[in-house]
Design a protein around this motif. Structure first.
Motif, PDB file in Angstrom:
ATOM      1  N   ALA A  58       0.826  -1.206   0.000  1.00  0.00           N
ATOM      2  CA  ALA A  58       0.000   0.000   0.000  1.00  0.00           C
ATOM      3  C   ALA A  58       0.861   1.257   0.000  1.00  0.00           C
ATOM      4  CB  ALA A  58      -0.934  -0.002   1.208  1.00  0.00           C
ATOM      5  N   LEU A  59       2.009   1.219   0.695  1.00  0.00           N
ATOM      6  CA  LEU A  59       2.905   2.371   0.705  1.00  0.00           C
ATOM      7  C   LEU A  59       3.424   2.663  -0.699  1.00  0.00           C
ATOM      8  CD1 LEU A  59       4.473   4.529   2.316  1.00  0.00           C
ATOM      9  CD2 LEU A  59       6.273   2.815   2.685  1.00  0.00           C
ATOM     10  N   ARG A  60       3.794   1.620  -1.416  1.00  0.00           N
ATOM     11  CA  ARG A  60       4.262   1.813  -2.787  1.00  0.00           C
ATOM     12  C   ARG A  60       3.139   2.344  -3.676  1.00  0.00           C
ATOM     13  NH1 ARG A  60       7.525  -2.833  -1.563  1.00  0.00           N
ATOM     14  NH2 ARG A  60       5.809  -4.229  -2.115  1.00  0.00           N
ATOM     15  N   SER A  61       1.932   1.815  -3.485  1.00  0.00           N
ATOM     16  CA  SER A  61       0.792   2.250  -4.293  1.00  0.00           C
ATOM     17  C   SER A  61       0.460   3.721  -4.034  1.00  0.00           C
ATOM     18  CB  SER A  61      -0.428   1.375  -3.993  1.00  0.00           C
ATOM     19  OG  SER A  61      -1.565   1.832  -4.675  1.00  0.00           O
ATOM     20  N   VAL A  62       0.424   4.113  -2.770  1.00  0.00           N
ATOM     21  CA  VAL A  62       0.115   5.497  -2.420  1.00  0.00           C
ATOM     22  C   VAL A  62       1.232   6.426  -2.877  1.00  0.00           C
ATOM     23  CG1 VAL A  62      -0.261   7.071  -0.492  1.00  0.00           C
ATOM     24  CG2 VAL A  62      -1.385   4.849  -0.502  1.00  0.00           C
ATOM     25  N   SER A  63       2.479   5.971  -2.807  1.00  0.00           N
ATOM     26  CA  SER A  63       3.607   6.783  -3.269  1.00  0.00           C
ATOM     27  C   SER A  63       3.503   7.048  -4.766  1.00  0.00           C
ATOM     28  CB  SER A  63       4.922   6.078  -2.952  1.00  0.00           C
ATOM     29  OG  SER A  63       5.098   5.920  -1.556  1.00  0.00           O
ATOM     30  N   THR A  64       3.129   6.013  -5.519  1.00  0.00           N
ATOM     31  CA  THR A  64       2.951   6.183  -6.969  1.00  0.00           C
ATOM     32  C   THR A  64       1.824   7.158  -7.267  1.00  0.00           C
ATOM     33  OG1 THR A  64       3.765   3.924  -7.352  1.00  0.00           O
ATOM     34  CG2 THR A  64       2.513   4.972  -9.126  1.00  0.00           C
ATOM     35  N   ALA A  65       0.719   7.033  -6.525  1.00  0.00           N
ATOM     36  CA  ALA A  65      -0.411   7.937  -6.729  1.00  0.00           C
ATOM     37  C   ALA A  65      -0.024   9.373  -6.389  1.00  0.00           C
ATOM     38  CB  ALA A  65      -1.596   7.486  -5.880  1.00  0.00           C
ATOM     39  N   THR A  66       0.780   9.549  -5.341  1.00  0.00           N
ATOM     40  CA  THR A  66       1.225  10.894  -4.975  1.00  0.00           C
ATOM     41  C   THR A  66       2.118  11.486  -6.055  1.00  0.00           C
ATOM     42  OG1 THR A  66       1.126  10.328  -2.620  1.00  0.00           O
ATOM     43  CG2 THR A  66       2.456  12.234  -3.226  1.00  0.00           C
ATOM     44  N   ALA A  67       3.019  10.674  -6.592  1.00  0.00           N
ATOM     45  CA  ALA A  67       3.887  11.155  -7.668  1.00  0.00           C
ATOM     46  C   ALA A  67       3.061  11.565  -8.884  1.00  0.00           C
ATOM     47  CB  ALA A  67       4.892  10.076  -8.041  1.00  0.00           C
ATOM     48  N   SER A  68       2.020  10.799  -9.189  1.00  0.00           N
ATOM     49  CA  SER A  68       1.156  11.130 -10.327  1.00  0.00           C
ATOM     50  C   SER A  68       0.414  12.442 -10.083  1.00  0.00           C
ATOM     51  CB  SER A  68       0.166   9.993 -10.573  1.00  0.00           C
ATOM     52  OG  SER A  68      -0.741  10.320 -11.607  1.00  0.00           O
ATOM     53  N   ALA A  69      -0.170  12.591  -8.893  1.00  0.00           N
ATOM     54  CA  ALA A  69      -0.906  13.821  -8.578  1.00  0.00           C
ATOM     55  C   ALA A  69       0.024  15.023  -8.546  1.00  0.00           C
ATOM     56  CB  ALA A  69      -1.611  13.662  -7.230  1.00  0.00           C
ATOM     57  N   ALA A  70       1.241  14.839  -8.016  1.00  0.00           N
ATOM     58  CA  ALA A  70       2.199  15.937  -7.973  1.00  0.00           C
ATOM     59  C   ALA A  70       2.650  16.339  -9.375  1.00  0.00           C
ATOM     60  CB  ALA A  70       3.413  15.539  -7.129  1.00  0.00           C
ATOM     61  N   SER A  71       2.738  15.367 -10.279  1.00  0.00           N
ATOM     62  CA  SER A  71       3.119  15.674 -11.659  1.00  0.00           C
ATOM     63  C   SER A  71       2.043  16.487 -12.364  1.00  0.00           C
ATOM     64  CB  SER A  71       3.389  14.372 -12.425  1.00  0.00           C
ATOM     65  OG  SER A  71       4.491  13.677 -11.882  1.00  0.00           O
ATOM     66  N   VAL A  72       0.788  16.128 -12.149  1.00  0.00           N
ATOM     67  CA  VAL A  72      -0.311  16.894 -12.741  1.00  0.00           C
ATOM     68  C   VAL A  72      -0.314  18.325 -12.198  1.00  0.00           C
ATOM     69  CG1 VAL A  72      -2.820  17.074 -12.918  1.00  0.00           C
ATOM     70  CG2 VAL A  72      -1.714  14.850 -13.153  1.00  0.00           C
ATOM     71  N   ALA A  73      -0.133  18.453 -10.884  1.00  0.00           N
ATOM     72  CA  ALA A  73      -0.102  19.784 -10.284  1.00  0.00           C
ATOM     73  C   ALA A  73       1.081  20.591 -10.810  1.00  0.00           C
ATOM     74  CB  ALA A  73      -0.026  19.671  -8.761  1.00  0.00           C
ATOM     75  N   ALA A  74       2.226  19.930 -11.011  1.00  0.00           N
ATOM     76  CA  ALA A  74       3.401  20.627 -11.526  1.00  0.00           C
ATOM     77  C   ALA A  74       3.162  21.139 -12.943  1.00  0.00           C
ATOM     78  CB  ALA A  74       4.610  19.692 -11.500  1.00  0.00           C
ATOM     79  N   THR A  75       2.493  20.334 -13.743  1.00  0.00           N
ATOM     80  CA  THR A  75       2.212  20.748 -15.118  1.00  0.00           C
ATOM     81  C   THR A  75       1.289  21.954 -15.156  1.00  0.00           C
ATOM     82  OG1 THR A  75       2.474  18.459 -15.887  1.00  0.00           O
ATOM     83  CG2 THR A  75       1.300  19.988 -17.338  1.00  0.00           C
TER      84      THR A  75
END
Length: 490
Positions: free
Chosen positions: A415-432
């Motif tokens: 679950a930690l890996r899954s949530v970390s991946t989701a956070t990276a995805s959301a942070a990438s969208v916000a960065a764009t």
């Protein structure tokens, strides 16, 4: 500094657990002594017995007896580590006392504005103690509940307490009584005083429009340095929490910048930042499960995070409450602060990927009880695949009872890996979206001469960068929306 103590005390109260009870008890007397030292250093003390000093004197006496009881004690909580977060608050109070002693003579304490500001400072000190005492009581309650649960699971009978809480059982019950007395002393001082006293808090302007940009740049450096060294869950927890704070504060600045017309409105920007903020907070809660009770933070990282909090608060808050977008819109540092905040959102994407790599670190460890609860919750909620063999005891009851540090169970790691991946995805969208907003903005260009002249002649210039937004030093701001009785502010 008192704002930072207040923030750290609120954070402590939000995620304190039963395993923290012993460390909090050991740290409490030292924190009270530091608070009393700061209280005594404030200028304008009356000769002889001062009625204003009685609450802190009483609290100090109570804490001194607790320290005496803990000294040389073999029974629980015994000797052991102190709580790092309380220790950090203690050091902040001691530093503040040293600064007041050095510069306090310059304060015209006989003036009404200074008198009200000093009263607000005493209230802030007591509020930090109140929150910390309450956090200690919550931890003691949770510790007692864990003991009752362990006894029932092992088939032993346990007599529930009849006061304070059913879980105020031995050996925690006596400490619940004593910390409740400390909490009540602090609360009696704050009741009917807290919101009114803070209304007189003076916030001097900080004439540095680049303060936030500098704080965020230093934060980026220190967070990467901390992650480049050995993996410490306490550092990762602080990084993820601070990134969540940056996201939340950025939404406030973006809305205010749109109100002021210094940033082009975007329907995608705020929702994307909000989604990233939620993801960071979710990830922070998971790394929090891996932090042992006595874990220490990297000191440069902690200082950088504190400066980020202070720099944001200077712009976004009006003393104790969040300022309105219209009020923030007139801050002269808003355009530069908004651009700096959007750059930090962009940088957060890369930081999220680094933390996602840390989630793949083999043999991560954490407190047994927290990981046991998280493992079962992750399986039940579907965040982790259920085992094919049916119900599994992910953490040994013996490890839980002994409060050991154990290897992270498989469901928690997945679950930690899954949530970390989701956070990276959301942070990438916000960065764009942040990058697009910055590229479309032209607020960094100097105003045309006629606009500058019009602003000057129309009297719309603001002579202070204080979150009081143009009010004289010490003038009570409006908008205090927290009535008595005392409770944590938003």
């Amino acid at each position: 500094m008192l704002f930072d103590v207040d923030y750290l005390a609120r954070q402590l109260l939000m995620d304190v657990g039963g395993d923290d009870a012993g460390t909090l008890l050991r740290s409490w007397p030292t924190m009270v002594a530091a608070a009393e030292d700061l209280w005594a250093s404030l200028p304008g003390r009356r000769p002889g017995v001062d009625e204003r000093d009685r609450p802190i004197t009483s609290l100090s006496a109570q804490a001194a007896t607790i320290e005496s009881s803990l000294s040389g004690r073999k029974a629980w909580p015994g000797q052991g580590p102190t709580n790092p977060r309380v220790d950090h608050m203690t050091q902040t109070l001691l530093t503040a006392a040293a600064l007041v002693r050095r510069y306090g003579a310059e304060i015209p304490h006989e003036q009404t504005e200074a008198h009200r500001d000093l009263d607000a400072a005493r209230t802030r000190i007591m509020h930090g103690l109140y929150l910390t005492a309450h956090a200690a009581n919550v931890a003691l309650h949770d510790n007692g509940r864990d003991r009752v649960t362990d006894a029932r699971e092992s088939g032993r009978r346990v007599q529930l307490a009849q006061h304070h809480s059913p879980y105020a059982v031995a050996p925690t019950g006596v400490w619940v009584d004593r910390m409740s007395a400390c909490e009540n002393t602090a609360r009696s001082y704050l009741t009917d005083r807290f919101p009114h006293a803070l209304a007189g808090e003076a916030i001097r302007p900080v004439d540095d429009p680049g303060r936030l940009a500098q704080a965020l740049a230093n934060w980026d450096i220190q967070s990467h340095r901390a992650l480049a060294r050995h993996l410490a869950p306490a550092n990762v927890l602080l990084i993820t929490r601070t990134e969540g704070l940056i996201a939340g504060a950025s939404m406030v600045l973006v809305n205010s910048a749109a109100t002021a017309g210094v940033l082009e409105f975007s329907e995608r920007l705020v929702p994307a930042i909000a989604d990233a903020g939620r993801s960071w907070s979710n990830l922070a809660s998971r790394w929090g499960d891996l932090v042992p009770p006595a874990a220490h933070l990297d000191e440069p990282l902690a200082r950088a995070a504190a400066e980020v909090r202070a720099a944001y608060r200077h712009i976004t808050h009006d003393t104790a409450t969040l300022a309105t977008p219209e009020a923030i819109a007139v801050c002269p540092e808003l355009p530069q602060a908004t651009m700096a905040s959007l750059r930090a959102i962009e940088a957060g994407s890369e930081l999220a990927h680094v933390i996602a790599e840390k989630a793949d670190t083999p043999n991560l460890t954490g407190p047994a009880r927290a990981l046991s609860r998280r493992a079962h919750n992750d399986v039940e909620s579907g965040l982790a695949s259920p085992p094919t063999e049916g119900d599994v005891v992910w953490v040994s009851p013996a490890d839980i009872l002994a409060r050991r540090v154990v290897t992270v169970p498989q469901p928690v790691a997945d679950a930690l890996r899954s949530v970390s991946t989701a956070t990276a995805s959301a942070a990438s969208v916000a960065a764009t979206t942040a990058m697009l907003a910055r590229s479309n903005d032209n607020s960094h260009l100097p105003p045309r001469p006629n606009e500058a002249d019009t602003a000057h002649q129309g009297g719309h210039g603001v002579t202070t960068s204080s979150p009081n937004h143009g009010k004289p030093f010490g003038e009570p701001p409006g908008g205090i929306d927290r009535p008595a009785p005392v409770g944590p502010l938003r």
